[in-house]
Design a protein around this motif. Structure first.
Motif, PDB file in Angstrom:
ATOM      1  N   VAL A  99     -42.454  -9.301 -41.492  1.00  0.00           N
ATOM      2  CA  VAL A  99     -41.534 -10.229 -41.234  1.00  0.00           C
ATOM      3  C   VAL A  99     -41.724 -10.639 -39.725  1.00  0.00           C
ATOM      4  O   VAL A  99     -42.205  -9.479 -38.974  1.00  0.00           O
ATOM      5  N   TYR A 128     -39.496  -4.489 -48.014  1.00  0.00           N
ATOM      6  CA  TYR A 128     -38.855  -5.811 -47.413  1.00  0.00           C
ATOM      7  C   TYR A 128     -39.702  -6.335 -46.416  1.00  0.00           C
ATOM      8  O   TYR A 128     -39.103  -7.334 -45.657  1.00  0.00           O
ATOM      9  N   ARG A 147     -45.828 -15.143 -50.758  1.00  0.00           N
ATOM     10  CA  ARG A 147     -44.772 -15.034 -49.969  1.00  0.00           C
ATOM     11  C   ARG A 147     -44.988 -15.206 -48.388  1.00  0.00           C
ATOM     12  O   ARG A 147     -44.327 -14.868 -47.459  1.00  0.00           O
ATOM     13  N   VAL A 195     -37.392  -9.442 -46.354  1.00  0.00           N
ATOM     14  CA  VAL A 195     -37.493 -10.281 -47.533  1.00  0.00           C
ATOM     15  C   VAL A 195     -37.142  -9.722 -48.948  1.00  0.00           C
ATOM     16  O   VAL A 195     -36.929  -8.605 -48.766  1.00  0.00           O
ATOM     17  N   SER A 196     -36.686 -10.433 -49.919  1.00  0.00           N
ATOM     18  CA  SER A 196     -36.639  -9.791 -51.340  1.00  0.00           C
ATOM     19  C   SER A 196     -37.833  -8.917 -51.502  1.00  0.00           C
ATOM     20  O   SER A 196     -38.952  -9.572 -51.397  1.00  0.00           O
ATOM     21  N   GLU A 240     -42.754 -16.370 -45.456  1.00  0.00           N
ATOM     22  CA  GLU A 240     -41.838 -15.491 -44.927  1.00  0.00           C
ATOM     23  C   GLU A 240     -42.112 -14.311 -44.272  1.00  0.00           C
ATOM     24  O   GLU A 240     -41.632 -13.903 -43.551  1.00  0.00           O
ATOM     25  N   LEU A 241     -43.677 -14.254 -44.333  1.00  0.00           N
ATOM     26  CA  LEU A 241     -44.457 -12.999 -43.755  1.00  0.00           C
ATOM     27  C   LEU A 241     -45.345 -13.493 -42.858  1.00  0.00           C
ATOM     28  O   LEU A 241     -45.960 -14.484 -42.608  1.00  0.00           O
ATOM     29  N   THR A 274     -40.169  -5.029 -43.403  1.00  0.00           N
ATOM     30  CA  THR A 274     -39.216  -4.811 -41.984  1.00  0.00           C
ATOM     31  C   THR A 274     -40.100  -3.564 -41.494  1.00  0.00           C
ATOM     32  O   THR A 274     -39.607  -3.041 -40.142  1.00  0.00           O
TER      33      THR A 274
END
Length: 275
Positions: free
Chosen positions: A154, A212, A128, A116-117, A131-132, A214
């Motif tokens: 993520v 991010y 967020r 993600v950003s 997205e997570l 990751t």
């Protein structure tokens, strides 16, 4: 009168020939009865024969299996071809530095591709969640109390972490070692966390992969007992077996192209980014 005698005579001959024909046909049927078997009876014979063959094959298989089981048979012929004591030995890696050389620059490219950003702070991270994935609870690993990151990744990275923990436990089991959890020490970091870490952590960088979602760190000196997960994990530097088993798991996943791994020395951890 003569005509009646003639009819009676012909009738007797007819009856005699008819009887002879019937007897001959009966004899022929008796002779060839053994060669003509009904399909139902033939099928029954086939089933019986098949069962007999299967029974012999099953007996042979059971006999072979008994011979091939080292615990059930004292026959030493199997041990000459298979070394059961070394079938699940700990292999590890020859060099941690050489096996896990993936630098931050390499991992950063993958983090930007899959992540993600960067999040600004914890409040931003909370917004967020779509997205997570929350990773605070799992049957395959535990997370050390976090002070500079939050337990989110993520989905792609969360699956990788789950597989690492599961494979580690599976490997411990087949090697006959007590089951332990791996310990995650760092996960998603906000920009605020990175700035604060850089003040006292030489490994921290402004271009952190942890921004991010990751990337995560797994300590190679900390392992928690499955029998008592509430016990605080403590460093056990004399127990190198778990570190070697973990290195096997990570090396396999890295060779499969699923992750990048960096062996950190200042902070005792494997720095892992999903691919």
């Amino acid at each position: 009168m003569n005509s009646r005698k003639k009819i009676n005579k012909n009738s007797k001959r007819y009856i005699q020939w008819f009887g002879i024909v019937v007897i001959v046909l009966a004899l022929v049927r008796c002779v060839f009865l053994g060669e003509s078997v009904s399909p139902e009876f033939q099928d029954c014979q086939d089933v019986v024969a098949s069962d007999a063959v299967d029974s012999l094959e099953d007996s042979s298989f059971r006999a072979d299996a008994k011979v091939q089981t080292p615990t059930d048979s004292p026959v030493p012929s199997v041990s000459k071809t298979i070394d059961w004591s070394k079938s699940h030995r700990i292999r590890g890696v020859a060099s941690f530095d050489k096996a896990f050389p993936d630098s931050n620059h390499v991992q950063l490219l993958s983090a930007k591709q899959w992540g993600v950003s960067p999040v600004k702070d914890r409040e931003d991270a909370e917004r967020r969640k779509c997205e997570l994935v929350y990773i605070g609870s799992s049957p395959y690993y535990i997370i050390k109390p976090l002070t500079s990151s939050i337990p989110y990744l993520v989905p792609h990275a969360a699956l990788l972490l789950e597989d690492i923990g599961r494979n580690f436990m599976d490997s411990l089991q087949v090697k006959g070692l007590p089951l332990h959890y791996i310990v995650v020490t760092s996960v998603l970091r906000s920009e605020y966390d990175v700035k604060r870490l850089r003040r006292h952590n030489g490994n921290a960088t402004e271009q952190s992969c942890h921004l991010y979602g990751t990337t995560f760190d797994v300590n190679y000196n900390l392992y928690a007992k499955v029998t008592d997960p509430t016990e605080c994990p403590k460093p056990d530097y004399g127990e190198a077996r778990y570190k070697q088993v973990l290195s096997e798991v990570l090396n396999d996943l890295r060779q499969q192209g699923r992750c990048y791994v960096k062996y950190e020395r200042k902070q005792p951890c494997f720095h892992i980014t999903v691919r």
